[in-house]
Design a protein around this motif. Structure first.
Motif, PDB file in Angstrom:
ATOM      1  N   PRO A 136     -31.699 -21.704 -34.125  1.00 42.56           N
ATOM      2  CA  PRO A 136     -31.393 -22.933 -33.378  1.00 42.56           C
ATOM      3  C   PRO A 136     -30.399 -22.642 -32.260  1.00 42.56           C
ATOM      4  O   PRO A 136     -29.573 -21.734 -32.391  1.00 42.56           O
ATOM      5  N   MET A 137     -30.492 -23.389 -31.157  1.00 42.48           N
ATOM      6  CA  MET A 137     -29.531 -23.163 -30.067  1.00 42.48           C
ATOM      7  C   MET A 137     -28.172 -23.768 -30.427  1.00 42.48           C
ATOM      8  O   MET A 137     -27.133 -23.222 -30.117  1.00 42.48           O
ATOM      9  N   LEU A 138     -28.235 -24.889 -31.126  1.00 42.57           N
ATOM     10  CA  LEU A 138     -26.981 -25.506 -31.587  1.00 42.57           C
ATOM     11  C   LEU A 138     -27.095 -25.777 -33.076  1.00 42.57           C
ATOM     12  O   LEU A 138     -28.109 -26.279 -33.560  1.00 42.57           O
ATOM     13  N   GLU A 139     -26.028 -25.447 -33.766  1.00 42.71           N
ATOM     14  CA  GLU A 139     -25.983 -25.801 -35.171  1.00 42.71           C
ATOM     15  C   GLU A 139     -24.613 -26.383 -35.465  1.00 42.71           C
ATOM     16  O   GLU A 139     -23.584 -25.779 -35.149  1.00 42.71           O
ATOM     17  N   MET A 140     -24.604 -27.591 -36.013  1.00 43.23           N
ATOM     18  CA  MET A 140     -23.345 -28.186 -36.469  1.00 43.23           C
ATOM     19  C   MET A 140     -23.433 -28.193 -37.986  1.00 43.23           C
ATOM     20  O   MET A 140     -24.337 -28.796 -38.544  1.00 43.23           O
ATOM     21  N   ARG A 141     -22.514 -27.471 -38.627  1.00 46.86           N
ATOM     22  CA  ARG A 141     -22.656 -27.204 -40.054  1.00 46.86           C
ATOM     23  C   ARG A 141     -21.544 -27.867 -40.849  1.00 46.86           C
ATOM     24  O   ARG A 141     -20.368 -27.607 -40.602  1.00 46.86           O
ATOM     25  N   GLY A 142     -21.919 -28.760 -41.757  1.00 50.82           N
ATOM     26  CA  GLY A 142     -20.957 -29.337 -42.703  1.00 50.82           C
ATOM     27  C   GLY A 142     -19.792 -30.036 -42.030  1.00 50.82           C
ATOM     28  O   GLY A 142     -18.643 -29.919 -42.450  1.00 50.82           O
ATOM     29  N   ILE A 143     -20.081 -30.785 -40.959  1.00 52.18           N
ATOM     30  CA  ILE A 143     -19.003 -31.414 -40.195  1.00 52.18           C
ATOM     31  C   ILE A 143     -18.416 -32.609 -40.954  1.00 52.18           C
ATOM     32  O   ILE A 143     -19.148 -33.502 -41.374  1.00 52.18           O
ATOM     33  N   THR A 144     -17.119 -32.587 -41.144  1.00 49.93           N
ATOM     34  CA  THR A 144     -16.419 -33.738 -41.714  1.00 49.93           C
ATOM     35  C   THR A 144     -15.299 -34.120 -40.766  1.00 49.93           C
ATOM     36  O   THR A 144     -14.570 -33.253 -40.275  1.00 49.93           O
ATOM     37  N   LYS A 145     -15.204 -35.414 -40.462  1.00 49.62           N
ATOM     38  CA  LYS A 145     -14.129 -35.894 -39.607  1.00 49.62           C
ATOM     39  C   LYS A 145     -13.582 -37.181 -40.221  1.00 49.62           C
ATOM     40  O   LYS A 145     -14.329 -38.137 -40.435  1.00 49.62           O
ATOM     41  N   ARG A 146     -12.308 -37.147 -40.525  1.00 52.30           N
ATOM     42  CA  ARG A 146     -11.681 -38.333 -41.122  1.00 52.30           C
ATOM     43  C   ARG A 146     -10.720 -38.958 -40.129  1.00 52.30           C
ATOM     44  O   ARG A 146     -10.018 -38.269 -39.404  1.00 52.30           O
ATOM     45  N   PHE A 147     -10.718 -40.291 -40.124  1.00 52.06           N
ATOM     46  CA  PHE A 147      -9.681 -41.038 -39.426  1.00 52.06           C
ATOM     47  C   PHE A 147      -8.940 -41.828 -40.487  1.00 52.06           C
ATOM     48  O   PHE A 147      -9.471 -42.029 -41.579  1.00 52.06           O
ATOM     49  N   PRO A 148      -7.748 -42.277 -40.180  1.00 55.49           N
ATOM     50  CA  PRO A 148      -7.003 -43.029 -41.196  1.00 55.49           C
ATOM     51  C   PRO A 148      -7.864 -44.160 -41.784  1.00 55.49           C
ATOM     52  O   PRO A 148      -8.306 -45.042 -41.069  1.00 55.49           O
ATOM     53  N   GLY A 149      -8.143 -44.056 -43.070  1.00 56.87           N
ATOM     54  CA  GLY A 149      -8.897 -45.118 -43.722  1.00 56.87           C
ATOM     55  C   GLY A 149     -10.403 -45.030 -43.590  1.00 56.87           C
ATOM     56  O   GLY A 149     -11.133 -45.795 -44.213  1.00 56.87           O
ATOM     57  N   VAL A 150     -10.896 -44.111 -42.752  1.00 56.31           N
ATOM     58  CA  VAL A 150     -12.343 -44.041 -42.506  1.00 56.31           C
ATOM     59  C   VAL A 150     -12.790 -42.578 -42.527  1.00 56.31           C
ATOM     60  O   VAL A 150     -12.086 -41.716 -42.020  1.00 56.31           O
TER      61      VAL A 150
END
Lengths: 309, 509, 347
Positions: free
Chosen positions: B5-19
């Protein structure tokens, strides 16, 4: 009226109008650059008062007019840095921040004047420097080419800034961040830096305008500008955010004021109408520019702080 | 499709306060592929894209670009790496020319001067190569929406973007423009570029995608290909339950004309005529849908009928045969008007007010809620509002919650509840489900259908052609301030309406 | 959020800085705190001739322009300083906004200041409200020729036409072109009296033309300078003017070597060579009378005029300017004539 249409009077009146126009032109051009980048600065008048005082003080102490002008510019730049921090970095509401700058300039220049000078003392005035050859042209030479170096500089700046806005990358970036900062940012054009540079240009020119005003008079007085900086901001709107428009407005304003004064001196304007005639420059300039400028839109992001999210 | 693949985003986790905006999201795009990212507002699509463009850094997971783990910290780094984006709200400077917009942010060959001549030449080359017709010397404000979008794509191609993200690119286009866009996009994938297509328009997703990844509440809820899926299945993956995409429209006997508009002309914000000489009737028990590309006078019609914008003299607006053109909004409401405005947070509800305050915003002064001494009857208000919240399924912690804290769909339900309790004779619903989640949209549609059954004359204005086609009895198509046709819904097709929206009055055949 | 907090703090800082600066600029407060630093406001008991005996009199002055403006405000401050009395003086100057001045006047009254000078015609409106509320306080208000019927208000005004007339006589004697230029602010108050007296004096003593320009502004220095320039382009060779904004016009006179006549205060500091003579106000002449009346129980209700006769007006000549023969004599004759009533200033 016959007395008015003599060569020497017309020449003197035009020269007077150009002198009167110079501080408006410098301050208005500077404000134009700031506003094209999306930053309104209502503090122009305060910056002018500060730079006028320090410029005057420097000349009073050293008799060096060049130093006076440099000091005026430097004071303008320092105020520019403060204004950039407040409006670009801290993203404060621009209208109220500008009023803060104005109040500061008004108060601080007054305070410094009382502490450091006290009684108004005359300082050196900017000499008129006739431009060789051009000033020899009959009539025209005396009206247009026997002015101070600041006046020449102010008028030379008009095409320079117009060219800068139109043809340079910096000018294009200024226009872009003033119209759609999100778009500029999405392409890697720094909104913060471009606005900061524009603010510095604007405040530096306001500083020069203050120096030009005070060094033309050779004397300082608290609240010397008498609202000049606010009229310069208004000229930017009526001049449709274009250097040539600002120049037309400033010249019209100065020339009408000069004609009114000349007509008062010659008794053409009856003394009873004197106060009404005093409003003529503002009224006529606004009318003319409204008609000429048409429906020009302000920079879309004017007064809007930029943030990414 | 290449193996890598040209782009692979693997196991991305992004937390914001409360979300948790993204939780363990994996997503990849190969060269030559259109990979669609599907999900409701708040599902995590834009967070994922902001991570891709370096506006956020992921808490966990990695971004692998062209086979190598990469950290992108700003949009300009993404651009330099060959990733481009066409934003939903165009990132164009209207007062600059096309060439200037393209050149913005790029180093000039003639520093400090711009080098627009060279830029224009290159734009023409790319135009020809990709069938992207744009004139580099024109200021962007002169261009149509479709042309502006081509400029956006031009900007990406000029920077030789290998991967292009298209965020809701069809939202503002006519169906014909959408077809043209898809042709251009297909040509781009055939050159080996990768595309990420973000949309919620299910039939477009089905038509364009090679693969589809669905997000809900920050997680991947499914990945599929169009051939193995259906619109209903996609909707279910988005919402988490079965959804009725097209509401049932039971037969209703059409009543008398309750709203008549005769020779209506209205000025727009710029002082020119935005609506010119428009006439139509809406009958009791009928929904008249108004279709059109935004900015063709629909908003002005809605505001004129609601009494928020004065029509040009000579215009007639009749509620149950009474001319109300000179009455104000309050007087029109007394005659049975209900209005669900296009900009719900600007015109529809007061964000700082509580839910209950918004629910009684219109009739708080009536005897039902105000005693003779001028004080509110808080008990009556509470009873009334609690009942409405329940009846319209508004998801809110309490009726005293500040309205701006609710989701778009729930705010819209608050407005609908307020407007519909008055049992209107004329209902104007402007973009009732724009920005609203599918579940709420389904509910709002059912309420509009219920009003139709009650005998209300409903004027439905929507840019969502599916919504207009699904709900309306008749469809009026607006173009350039005029209604150029009113067609029966049973005879209407997407294609026919689409041509009319583009101003083509006589469809061939 | 943190950036917002910082922003607020910085804005607050900037504002307070600006306001403090503005406030400092406006008022040179209480002499006892400031003693020695600002000579202008130093009129208290330290002066060597504090032999009036009895208690210290508390006084305050509220004035529209700066206390060292070489004009209107300075004339009053210097007059109070010149009083032979034990006075504790407080100064609020630079209050060109009438509401600010009104607040300052009321504040002093509430603080129990015994005598308050409201130095500006425009403060008359607020005084009609404030004075009756503080019947024990004496208000001294000018320039005005009447007290508005208020029992605790003394009014004062200058017969500015008299010094104007004398200056006019001198100007006519100096002018070679026969054209004299006058710049004024707004056609009102003692500016008009001075200018009309000046014109009368000039025309009574020779065949001269007097051109008068009112710019329409009390404070536009640049416009006043250009008004003077306009006169010069019409062959004017003597200039005078009234208001705080004349400093610019004096600069024009200096630049072009044109003699200048001053009024309200001695303007020699602006140009040691070309300022011929100045009409100077000595308010102390009438202030003494007012304070004596107060001592004897009359708190107000009378108007006083300063004139050449009572010494409230004085023509101060500049020794650095050499007058043509006979000019000084003509001026002295005019002064004598005005005092004995044989000369009509046209007022």
């Amino acid at each position: 009226m016959r007395d008015f249409f003599t060569v020497s009077i017309l020449v003197a009146t035009i020269a007077s109008g150009i002198r009167l126009a110079t501080p408006y032109l410098l301050a208005g051009l500077g404000e134009t650059i700031g506003q094209r980048s999306g930053v309104l600065n209502l503090g122009v008048d305060g910056v002018m008062q500060l730079s006028a005082f320090f410029s005057y003080w420097a000349v009073l102490e050293t008799d060096n007019l060049w130093l006076g002008m440099v000091i005026g510019l430097v004071v303008g730049l320092v105020m520019g840095v403060i204004y950039a921090v407040v409006t670009v970095v801290l993203k404060a509401q621009q209208g109220i921040s500008g009023i803060g700058i104005f109040l500061f300039g008004l108060g601080f220049s007054d305070l410094m004047f009382r502490r450091q000078v006290g009684t108004p003392k005359p300082a050196n005035q900017l000499p008129e420097i006739p431009i060789p050859l051009l000033s020899d042209i009959p009539w025209v030479g005396e009206a247009l080419f026997e002015h101070s170096v600041v006046t020449y500089a102010a008028f030379a700046t008009v095409p320079l800034l117009a060219w800068m806005l139109r043809s340079t990358t910096f000018g294009m970036n200024i226009r872009a961040v003033g119209e759609n900062p999100q778009a500029a940012d999405s392409l890697g054009v720094s909104v913060a830096w471009n606005r900061t540079f524009a603010i510095l240009i604007g405040n530096g020119m306001a500083g020069l305008a203050g120096a030009a005003l005070v060094l033309e008079l050779g004397i300082f007085q608290p609240n010397l500008t008498n609202g000049l900086g606010f009229i310069a901001v208004a000229l930017v709107y009526f001049g449709a955010w274009r250097p040539v428009g600002i120049m037309s407005g400033a010249l019209l304003y100065g020339l009408v004021a000069a004609v009114v004064l000349q007509w008062k001196a010659q008794g053409i304007i009856p003394r009873g109408a004197s106060d009404i005639a005093a409003m003529a420059p503002a009224v006529l300039t606004i009318l003319a520019l409204i008609i000429l400028a048409g429906r020009v839109q302000a920079p879309a992001a004017l007064t809007r702080p930029f943030s990414r999210h | 499709m290449s193996s890598q693949p040209m782009l692979e985003m693997r196991g991305i986790t992004k937390r914001f306060p409360g979300v948790i905006a993204n939780q363990d999201v994996s997503f990849d795009v190969s060269a030559g592929e259109v990979h669609t990212l599907l999900g409701e507002n708040g599902a995590g699509k834009s967070t994922l894209m902001k991570i891709l463009f370096g506006l956020y850094q992921p808490d966990e997971g990695e971004v692998i670009w062209q086979g190598a783990p990469t950290t992108i910290t700003s949009p300009s780094e993404a651009i330099d790496a060959g990733i481009g984006m066409v934003h939903q709200h165009f990132m164009l400077v209207p007062t600059l020319t096309v060439a200037e917009n393209v050149a913005l942010g790029l180093a000039s060959g003639r520093r400090p001067l711009t080098d627009l001549g060279a830029v224009s030449d290159r734009i023409r080359e790319i135009s020809e190569q990709h069938g992207l017709a744009v004139d580099p010397s024109v200021e962007v404000w002169r261009l149509s929406v479709g042309e502006r979008q081509r400029v956006e794509i031009m900007k990406a191609l000029y920077r030789d973007a290998r991967l292009l993200v298209l965020d809701e690119p069809t939202a503002v286009l006519t169906p014909q423009e959408v077809d043209d866009l898809f042709v251009i996009l297909r040509r781009m994938t055939s050159e080996g570029r990768g595309l990420i297509f973000i949309s919620h328009k299910l039939h477009e997703v089905m038509a364009l995608s090679d693969r589809i990844t669905v997000l809900r509440n920050g997680r991947v809820t499914g990945q599929t290909v169009p051939a193995e899926s259906s619109r209903e299945q996609l909707a279910e993956m988005m919402v988490g339950r079965a959804v009725k995409l097209t509401p049932d429209r039971p037969d209703v006997t059409r009543g008398a004309a309750r709203l008549k508009v005769n020779q209506l002309s209205v000025q727009g914000d710029r002082g020119t005529l935005a609506v010119e000489n428009v006439s139509f009737d809406v009958f009791g028990g009928e929904i008249l849908g108004i279709a059109g590309v935004s900015g063709n006078g629909q908003r002005e019609i809605a505001e004129a009928v609601a009494g928020l914008r004065s029509p040009v003299s000579g215009s007639q607006i009749l509620f149950d045969d009474e001319n109300v053109a000179n009455l104000n909004t309050k007087q029109r409401r007394a005659r049975g008007l209900a209005y669900v405005p296009e900009e719900r947070m600007k015109d529809g509800a007061v964000g700082d007010f509580s839910v209950s305050e918004n629910l009684i915003l219109v009739d708080h002064g009536t005897d039902a809620f105000t005693s003779s001494s001028g004080l509110f009857k808080f008990d009556a208000i509470k009873r009334h509002c609690s009942e409405l919240v329940e009846r319209f399924a508004v998801k809110t912690p309490t009726i005293d919650t500040q309205t701006s804290n609710l989701s778009g769909g729930n705010i819209q339900k608050v407005i609908m509840a307020r407007e519909l309790t008055a049992e209107p004779t004329v209902l104007i619903a402007s973009q009732p489900t724009r920005g609203v989640d599918i579940g709420s949209a389904e509910y709002i549609h059912s309420q509009l259908i219920a009003q139709r059954a009650r005998g209300t004359a409903t004027l439905l204005i929507s840019e969502d052609l599916d919504e207009v086609l699904g709900l309306s009895d008749r469809i009026a198509v607006m173009f350039d301030g005029q209604i150029i046709a009113i067609v029966d819904a049973d005879d209407a097709t997407r294609e026919g309406i689409g041509l009319l929206m583009a101003g083509v009055v006589e469809p061939t055949g | 959020m943190t950036s917002n907090r910082h922003l607020l703090r910085l804005l607050a800082l900037l504002f307070s800085f600006g306001l403090i600066a503005a406030a400092c600029g406006d008022s040179t407060d209480d002499t006892s705190a400031d003693a020695g630093e600002t000579a202008e406001s130093d009129a208290d008991s330290d002066s060597e001739d504090a032999d009036a005996g009895g208690d210290t009199l508390t006084m305050a002055i509220v004035a529209p322009s700066a206390s060292d403006d070489l004009a209107f405000t300075q004339s009053m401050i210097e007059s109070i300083e010149a009083l032979d009395r034990d006075i504790d003086l407080q100064v609020t100057d630079g209050t060109f906004v009438v509401d600010d001045a009104a607040a300052a006047i009321r504040g002093y009254a509430e603080d129990g200041v015994e005598v308050i000078v409201a130095h500006g015609t425009q403060f008359g409106g607020p005084l009609t409200e404030i004075a009756p509320e503080f019947p024990e306080t004496t208000f001294i208000w000018g320039t005005s020729s009447d007290t508005q019927g208020l029992e605790n208000v003394f009014a004062y005004y200058p017969a500015a036409d008299q010094g104007g007339y004398v200056n006019g006589v001198l100007a006519a004697a100096i002018s070679e072109s026969g054209k004299i230029g006058v710049v004024g602010p707004v056609e009102a108050g003692d500016a008009v009296a001075y200018i009309n007296g000046f014109a009368q004096g000039a025309m009574d003593s020779g065949d001269v033309e007097v051109a008068i320009t009112y710019t329409g502004s009390f404070s536009d220095v640049a416009l006043m300078a250009e008004a003077a320039q306009a006169h010069l382009s019409n062959d004017v060779d003597v200039l005078t003017g009234s208001s705080q904004a004349v400093v610019g016009a004096v600069g024009v006179a200096s630049e072009n070597g044109v003699p200048w006549f001053g009024t309200q205060a001695n303007q020699v500091p602006l140009d040691g060579e070309l300022v011929v003579a100045s009409q100077v106000y000595h308010w102390e002449v009438v202030l003494v009378e007012m304070l004596d009346l107060r001592d004897s129980g009359t708190l107000g209700g009378q108007a006083f005029e300063i004139t050449l006769e009572n010494g409230g007006l004085e023509i101060e000549f500049n020794d650095g300017y050499e007058l043509p023969e006979g000019a000084r004599e003509a001026a002295d004759a005019a002064i004598a004539g005005i005092i004995d009533g044989s000369v009509d200033t046209g007022a």
